[in-house]
Scaffold this motif. Sequence first.
Motif, PDB file in Angstrom:
ATOM      1  N   LYS A  96       0.820  -1.213   0.000  1.00  0.00           N
ATOM      2  CA  LYS A  96       0.000   0.000   0.000  1.00  0.00           C
ATOM      3  C   LYS A  96       0.855   1.265   0.000  1.00  0.00           C
ATOM      4  O   LYS A  96       0.531   2.233  -0.671  1.00  0.00           O
ATOM      5  N   SER A  97       1.926   1.271   0.807  1.00  0.00           N
ATOM      6  CA  SER A  97       2.781   2.452   0.881  1.00  0.00           C
ATOM      7  C   SER A  97       4.151   2.082   1.436  1.00  0.00           C
ATOM      8  O   SER A  97       4.325   1.021   2.042  1.00  0.00           O
ATOM      9  N   VAL A  98       5.111   2.990   1.231  1.00  0.00           N
ATOM     10  CA  VAL A  98       6.471   2.824   1.737  1.00  0.00           C
ATOM     11  C   VAL A  98       6.844   4.132   2.423  1.00  0.00           C
ATOM     12  O   VAL A  98       6.675   5.210   1.855  1.00  0.00           O
ATOM     13  N   LYS A  99       7.344   4.039   3.660  1.00  0.00           N
ATOM     14  CA  LYS A  99       7.699   5.226   4.442  1.00  0.00           C
ATOM     15  C   LYS A  99       9.141   5.111   4.912  1.00  0.00           C
ATOM     16  O   LYS A  99       9.489   4.191   5.661  1.00  0.00           O
ATOM     17  N   LEU A 100       9.989   6.028   4.473  1.00  0.00           N
ATOM     18  CA  LEU A 100      11.387   6.063   4.873  1.00  0.00           C
ATOM     19  C   LEU A 100      11.492   6.421   6.351  1.00  0.00           C
ATOM     20  O   LEU A 100      10.835   7.352   6.812  1.00  0.00           O
ATOM     21  N   LYS A 101      12.312   5.676   7.092  1.00  0.00           N
ATOM     22  CA  LYS A 101      12.509   5.944   8.519  1.00  0.00           C
ATOM     23  C   LYS A 101      13.858   6.601   8.781  1.00  0.00           C
ATOM     24  O   LYS A 101      13.940   7.573   9.508  1.00  0.00           O
ATOM     25  N   SER A 102      14.936   6.057   8.199  1.00  0.00           N
ATOM     26  CA  SER A 102      16.256   6.640   8.433  1.00  0.00           C
ATOM     27  C   SER A 102      17.245   6.198   7.366  1.00  0.00           C
ATOM     28  O   SER A 102      17.065   5.170   6.719  1.00  0.00           O
ATOM     29  N   ILE A 103      18.280   7.025   7.205  1.00  0.00           N
ATOM     30  CA  ILE A 103      19.412   6.697   6.342  1.00  0.00           C
ATOM     31  C   ILE A 103      20.663   6.967   7.161  1.00  0.00           C
ATOM     32  O   ILE A 103      20.862   8.082   7.654  1.00  0.00           O
ATOM     33  N   ASP A 104      21.490   5.944   7.338  1.00  0.00           N
ATOM     34  CA  ASP A 104      22.722   6.069   8.107  1.00  0.00           C
ATOM     35  C   ASP A 104      23.913   5.724   7.235  1.00  0.00           C
ATOM     36  O   ASP A 104      23.936   4.661   6.608  1.00  0.00           O
ATOM     37  N   LYS A 105      24.897   6.599   7.222  1.00  0.00           N
ATOM     38  CA  LYS A 105      26.122   6.338   6.478  1.00  0.00           C
ATOM     39  C   LYS A 105      26.979   5.382   7.303  1.00  0.00           C
ATOM     40  O   LYS A 105      27.334   5.670   8.438  1.00  0.00           O
ATOM     41  N   LEU A 106      27.287   4.207   6.739  1.00  0.00           N
ATOM     42  CA  LEU A 106      28.082   3.203   7.439  1.00  0.00           C
ATOM     43  C   LEU A 106      29.572   3.375   7.166  1.00  0.00           C
ATOM     44  O   LEU A 106      30.399   3.137   8.023  1.00  0.00           O
ATOM     45  N   SER A 107      29.884   3.732   5.938  1.00  0.00           N
ATOM     46  CA  SER A 107      31.277   3.950   5.546  1.00  0.00           C
ATOM     47  C   SER A 107      31.279   4.870   4.335  1.00  0.00           C
ATOM     48  O   SER A 107      30.225   5.345   3.912  1.00  0.00           O
TER      49      SER A 107
END
Length: 132
Positions: A96-107
């Motif tokens: 039905k939908s997609v909701k972004l929660k977080s983006i974390d730079k790992l390297s």
Amino acid sequence: MIPTFVNGTIDEIRESKYASKTYQVTDRVIGTFIDGVEALKQTIDHILRTERGAYEIYGDNYGVELKQYIGMDLSFISATIEDTIREALMRDDRVKSVKLKSIDKLSIDSVKIAFDVDTSLGLIKKEIVVNA
């Protein structure tokens, strides 16, 4: 849409839907049947691991376009990744939908993306790591 022909004329047109019951695939081993939310989780994982247009076996609309993010800075990824993931997953009629929660730079060459997928079978929380 799949037309049904009766006596040489189109009788009815019905919408094609994704199958729910499928084989469980773990560590490249085909196991028993799974259904419902577990089958949908497996479908989501497969879509997100398949680069759109990279494999002839899949149609042009299957998979996700993550290669475009290689070498891009975090601000570009943050601005567009939700739409990219949404476009890939919304092709399944159960999503039905997609909701972004977080983006974390790992390297320097990888990011972890967390998002929620609202489906007809309930909410599915997902995380993926995108490597250059």
